[in-house]
Design a protein around this motif. Structure first.
Motif, mmCIF file in Angstrom:
data_model
loop_
_atom_site.group_PDB
_atom_site.id
_atom_site.type_symbol
_atom_site.label_atom_id
_atom_site.label_comp_id
_atom_site.label_asym_id
_atom_site.label_seq_id
_atom_site.Cartn_x
_atom_site.Cartn_y
_atom_site.Cartn_z
ATOM 1 N N TYR A 136 27.162 40.459 34.292
ATOM 2 C CA TYR A 136 28.342 39.615 34.163
ATOM 3 C C TYR A 136 28.473 39.104 32.741
ATOM 4 O O TYR A 136 27.480 38.886 32.064
ATOM 5 N N ALA A 137 29.716 38.874 32.347
ATOM 6 C CA ALA A 137 29.950 38.139 31.120
ATOM 7 C C ALA A 137 29.463 36.708 31.316
ATOM 8 O O ALA A 137 29.538 36.165 32.426
ATOM 9 N N ASP A 138 28.991 36.101 30.249
ATOM 10 C CA ASP A 138 28.477 34.735 30.355
ATOM 11 C C ASP A 138 29.523 33.767 30.892
ATOM 12 O O ASP A 138 29.195 32.808 31.584
ATOM 13 N N SER A 139 30.783 34.036 30.596
ATOM 14 C CA SER A 139 31.862 33.118 30.987
ATOM 15 C C SER A 139 32.074 33.064 32.501
ATOM 16 O O SER A 139 32.675 32.117 33.003
ATOM 17 N N VAL A 140 31.574 34.064 33.233
ATOM 18 C CA VAL A 140 31.806 34.088 34.683
ATOM 19 C C VAL A 140 30.505 34.093 35.479
ATOM 20 O O VAL A 140 30.540 34.023 36.714
ATOM 21 N N LYS A 141 29.396 34.166 34.797
ATOM 22 C CA LYS A 141 28.102 34.266 35.481
ATOM 23 C C LYS A 141 27.901 33.063 36.393
ATOM 24 O O LYS A 141 28.144 31.921 35.993
ATOM 25 N N GLY A 142 27.481 33.319 37.626
ATOM 26 C CA GLY A 142 27.263 32.259 38.594
ATOM 27 C C GLY A 142 28.499 31.885 39.392
ATOM 28 O O GLY A 142 28.409 31.118 40.358
ATOM 29 N N ARG A 143 29.654 32.398 38.989
ATOM 30 C CA ARG A 143 30.909 32.078 39.703
ATOM 31 C C ARG A 143 31.558 33.320 40.304
ATOM 32 O O ARG A 143 32.220 33.225 41.344
ATOM 33 N N PHE A 144 31.397 34.457 39.658
ATOM 34 C CA PHE A 144 32.013 35.702 40.113
ATOM 35 C C PHE A 144 30.938 36.637 40.670
ATOM 36 O O PHE A 144 29.795 36.641 40.204
ATOM 37 N N THR A 145 31.340 37.446 41.662
ATOM 38 C CA THR A 145 30.435 38.432 42.249
ATOM 39 C C THR A 145 31.153 39.763 42.369
ATOM 40 O O THR A 145 32.197 39.849 43.027
ATOM 41 N N ILE A 146 30.588 40.780 41.750
ATOM 42 C CA ILE A 146 31.146 42.123 41.855
ATOM 43 C C ILE A 146 30.392 42.892 42.935
ATOM 44 O O ILE A 146 29.188 42.730 43.100
ATOM 45 N N SER A 147 31.122 43.719 43.664
ATOM 46 C CA SER A 147 30.506 44.569 44.687
ATOM 47 C C SER A 147 31.354 45.825 44.839
ATOM 48 O O SER A 147 32.446 45.914 44.283
ATOM 49 N N ARG A 148 30.836 46.777 45.581
ATOM 50 C CA ARG A 148 31.572 48.020 45.759
ATOM 51 C C ARG A 148 31.263 48.614 47.117
ATOM 52 O O ARG A 148 30.209 48.365 47.707
ATOM 53 N N ASP A 149 32.213 49.438 47.601
ATOM 54 C CA ASP A 149 32.039 50.187 48.835
ATOM 55 C C ASP A 149 32.380 51.641 48.499
ATOM 56 O O ASP A 149 33.559 51.998 48.395
ATOM 57 N N ASN A 150 31.374 52.449 48.309
ATOM 58 C CA ASN A 150 31.612 53.834 47.894
ATOM 59 C C ASN A 150 32.284 54.655 48.985
ATOM 60 O O ASN A 150 32.966 55.638 48.686
ATOM 61 N N ALA A 151 32.119 54.259 50.232
ATOM 62 C CA ALA A 151 32.795 54.965 51.328
ATOM 63 C C ALA A 151 34.304 54.748 51.273
ATOM 64 O O ALA A 151 35.072 55.577 51.774
ATOM 65 N N LYS A 152 34.721 53.641 50.684
ATOM 66 C CA LYS A 152 36.143 53.318 50.590
ATOM 67 C C LYS A 152 36.682 53.490 49.170
ATOM 68 O O LYS A 152 37.845 53.171 48.913
ATOM 69 N N ASN A 153 35.840 53.951 48.252
ATOM 70 C CA ASN A 153 36.257 54.100 46.850
ATOM 71 C C ASN A 153 36.881 52.806 46.318
ATOM 72 O O ASN A 153 37.919 52.824 45.643
ATOM 73 N N THR A 154 36.238 51.713 46.625
ATOM 74 C CA THR A 154 36.793 50.404 46.288
ATOM 75 C C THR A 154 35.735 49.525 45.635
ATOM 76 O O THR A 154 34.577 49.512 46.062
ATOM 77 N N VAL A 155 36.171 48.790 44.619
ATOM 78 C CA VAL A 155 35.318 47.792 43.976
ATOM 79 C C VAL A 155 35.994 46.438 44.135
ATOM 80 O O VAL A 155 37.231 46.335 44.125
ATOM 81 N N TYR A 156 35.183 45.417 44.300
ATOM 82 C CA TYR A 156 35.679 44.066 44.575
ATOM 83 C C TYR A 156 35.203 43.087 43.514
ATOM 84 O O TYR A 156 34.188 43.295 42.859
ATOM 85 N N LEU A 157 35.940 41.997 43.398
ATOM 86 C CA LEU A 157 35.503 40.885 42.560
ATOM 87 C C LEU A 157 35.788 39.591 43.316
ATOM 88 O O LEU A 157 36.953 39.214 43.479
ATOM 89 N N GLN A 158 34.736 38.962 43.784
ATOM 90 C CA GLN A 158 34.850 37.659 44.426
ATOM 91 C C GLN A 158 34.779 36.593 43.337
ATOM 92 O O GLN A 158 33.795 36.541 42.589
ATOM 93 N N MET A 159 35.796 35.779 43.250
ATOM 94 C CA MET A 159 35.874 34.772 42.193
ATOM 95 C C MET A 159 35.871 33.396 42.834
ATOM 96 O O MET A 159 36.794 33.050 43.580
ATOM 97 N N ASP A 160 34.843 32.641 42.570
ATOM 98 C CA ASP A 160 34.704 31.286 43.102
ATOM 99 C C ASP A 160 34.702 30.279 41.964
ATOM 100 O O ASP A 160 34.458 30.615 40.807
ATOM 101 N N ARG A 161 34.950 29.036 42.317
ATOM 102 C CA ARG A 161 34.974 27.929 41.338
ATOM 103 C C ARG A 161 35.812 28.318 40.124
ATOM 104 O O ARG A 161 35.385 28.173 38.980
ATOM 105 N N LEU A 162 36.991 28.780 40.409
ATOM 106 C CA LEU A 162 37.872 29.249 39.349
ATOM 107 C C LEU A 162 38.251 28.118 38.397
ATOM 108 O O LEU A 162 38.407 26.953 38.800
#
Length: 119
Positions: A59-85
């Motif tokens: 993660y970039a330092d500016s989002v570390k601890g607040r954002f979470t990246i994940s992926r589902d290769n079966a769905k060809n999809t990547v996600y970004l959960q953004m908390d404490r925006l």
């Protein structure tokens, strides 16, 4: 390369959003993927990256601890959960392959999804 981002919107500071990116046109499961953003008047910024199998995440330092990246290769999809925006998270968010070279190494982009964080 085809990339379709979704999930953006208007949220108050401290809130959460979950972005999705559907990919096509390449072997998604073979590539490290990343999220990037561009705020008005600012240059494109790398936000987060995840390896092909999801075992290594950065993660970039500016989002570390607040954002979470994940992926589902079966769905060809990547996600970004953004908390404490924060208001400074306001930007258009894009996903793309992550070569570790930043935005300038990439020439095929989706339309992005706009995230607006109000105070």
């Amino acid at each position: 390369v085809q990339l379709v981002e979704s999930g953006g919107g208007l949220v108050q500071a401290g809130g959460s959003l979950r972005l999705s990116c559907a990919a096509a046109g390449f072997t998604f499961s073979s590539y490290r993927m990343g999220w990037y953003r561009q705020a008005p008047g600012n240059e494109c910024e790398w936000v987060a990256g995840i390896t092909s199998a999801g075992g290594n995440i950065k993660y970039a330092d500016s989002v570390k601890g607040r954002f979470t990246i994940s992926r589902d290769n079966a769905k060809n999809t990547v996600y970004l959960q953004m908390d404490r925006l924060k208001t400074e998270d306001t930007a258009v968010y894009y996903c793309n392959i992550d070569y570790g070279l930043g935005c300038n190494a990439l020439d095929a982009w989706g339309q992005g999804t706009l995230v607006t964080v109000s105070s």
